[in-house]
Design a protein around this motif. Structure first.
Motif, PDB file in Angstrom:
ATOM      1  N   TYR A  81      39.538 -29.679  27.012  1.00 48.31           N
ATOM      2  CA  TYR A  81      39.469 -30.300  28.304  1.00 48.31           C
ATOM      3  C   TYR A  81      38.420 -29.474  29.272  1.00 48.31           C
ATOM      4  N   LEU A 126      43.677 -33.266  28.449  1.00 44.33           N
ATOM      5  CA  LEU A 126      44.581 -33.086  29.303  1.00 44.33           C
ATOM      6  C   LEU A 126      45.652 -33.996  29.373  1.00 44.33           C
ATOM      7  N   GLU A 127      45.566 -35.373  29.173  1.00 37.79           N
ATOM      8  CA  GLU A 127      46.436 -36.379  29.143  1.00 37.79           C
ATOM      9  C   GLU A 127      47.410 -36.295  27.724  1.00 37.79           C
ATOM     10  N   GLU A 184      38.549 -35.494  29.200  1.00 35.86           N
ATOM     11  CA  GLU A 184      40.040 -35.597  30.057  1.00 35.86           C
ATOM     12  C   GLU A 184      40.929 -36.036  29.230  1.00 35.86           C
TER      13      GLU A 184
END
Lengths: 151, 195
Positions: free
Chosen positions: B13, B21-22, B18
């Motif tokens: 991340y 992070l999810e 991105e």
């Protein structure tokens, strides 16, 4: 020793009992929307952080520009007014008949005395000012003519 | 990406991915929500505090020491977020049996390490009763029990997550079990215990 062993065993049994009890307890249900809510909050914070950076950067940049402009504008203007170019140029207003009579010599004298460096500095400052304005307002540069344009 | 460790996902991340992070949020969402729900004892606020927790996690990811455990770090953030919420609400509940110093006279005098009688497990609605008993404990006791028995944290991991010494955690665990046991036994045999 025997008593200690018994104590440890009974402690383990008790903890195993509680393990059984805790297994019976329902796990709190997570709503389906919670993940979306969390990610939207994070994205909102990201966007806010970027705006703060831009805002802070603008004021810092603008402050530096003002400080630089005062210095860099003062130098060319000062140089301009102290140059012979200004003295010759002001003849147009003080003695126009002389300028008309000796217009060729006058033109050559003007060209020789132009404060080029100061002029270049002045144009650079104006250019950086407009470029920084374009950066902060996200106005794209026109590809056709290579200058600022508003789409 | 499921096979990546937490620390690896953090690294990815910070490098600009991105999706990592999810992945981290998905991995810990249920555990953090469950932890916060137990800690504050109310589902109405648990969702908001969970969101706050993950925002704090995101804000502090750059400061996270990748040599340490991400799991204990995220739980410590969840604990702090829960405490901040309870302070704002001014409803930091304490166990009915605890005094102001956090000592529980009842558990110290009645501590008994013998196993629970088998009748306990024959009771109907045992889980419901235990739920009520657990909710009556202070958050500091509740959270140790759930982390240990529900989330299967070791005492060391609980100590790291709650930023307390391991001795304190073990002590709380013993006291919590003693209190719980007392309440369970009373629910079977309603003979009053004299302090």
């Amino acid at each position: 020793m025997h008593q200690t062993t018994l104590l440890i065993r009974s402690n383990i049994t008790m903890m195993n009992d509680f393990e059984k009890i805790f297994k019976e307890i329902d796990i709190p249900h997570v709503s389906d929307e919670l993940f979306g809510k969390v990610m939207r909050r994070i994205q909102k914070e990201q966007s806010l952080a970027k705006k703060w950076d831009l805002f802070f950067g603008f004021f810092l940049g603008f402050g530096m520009f003002l400080a630089g402009a005062v210095f860099f504008l003062y130098t060319p203007f000062n140089g301009f007014f102290e140059s012979e170019f200004f003295e010759f140029f002001s003849l147009i207003f003080s003695d126009p008949e002389l300028v008309v009579t000796y217009w060729r010599s006058f033109m050559f004298a003007l060209l020789e005395s132009v404060p080029i460096i100061q002029g270049i500095l002045f144009l650079m400052i104006i250019f950086f000012f407009f470029e920084s304005g374009r950066f902060f307002t996200h106005i794209p540069r026109s590809k056709k003519i290579g200058i600022l344009s508003v789409s | 990406m499921n096979e990546y460790s937490d620390e690896h996902l953090v690294e990815r991340y910070l490098a600009g991915d991105e999706a990592s992070l999810e992945m981290l949020v998905k991995r810990y969402l249920a555990y953090i929500y469950s932890f916060i729900y137990r800690f504050v004892g109310a589902s109405d606020y648990a969702e908001d505090i969970t969101q706050d927790t993950f925002v704090r996690v995101w804000k502090n990811l750059k400061k996270f020491d990748q040599q340490k455990s991400f799991k204990t770090w995220i739980f410590s953030i969840a604990k702090n977020a829960s405490i901040d919420f309870l302070k704002k609400k001014k409803t930091l509940p304490f166990s009915y049996f605890e005094n102001e110093k956090g000592e529980n006279v009842l558990s110290e005098t009645l501590y008994d390490e013998s196993p629970l009688p088998s009748e306990v497990f024959e009771q109907k609605e045992l889980a419901e009763k235990v739920h009520v008993f657990i909710d009556s404990l202070s958050p500091s006791y509740r959270v140790v029990l759930f982390l240990h028995y529900n989330e299967h944290f070791t005492f060391q991991e609980i100590s790291d997550s709650l930023e307390e010494s391991i001795h304190t955690i073990k002590s709380r665990h013993r006291r919590a079990l003693a209190l719980l046991k007392k309440m369970i036994l009373e629910s079977i045999d309603p003979i009053e215990t004299l302090v």
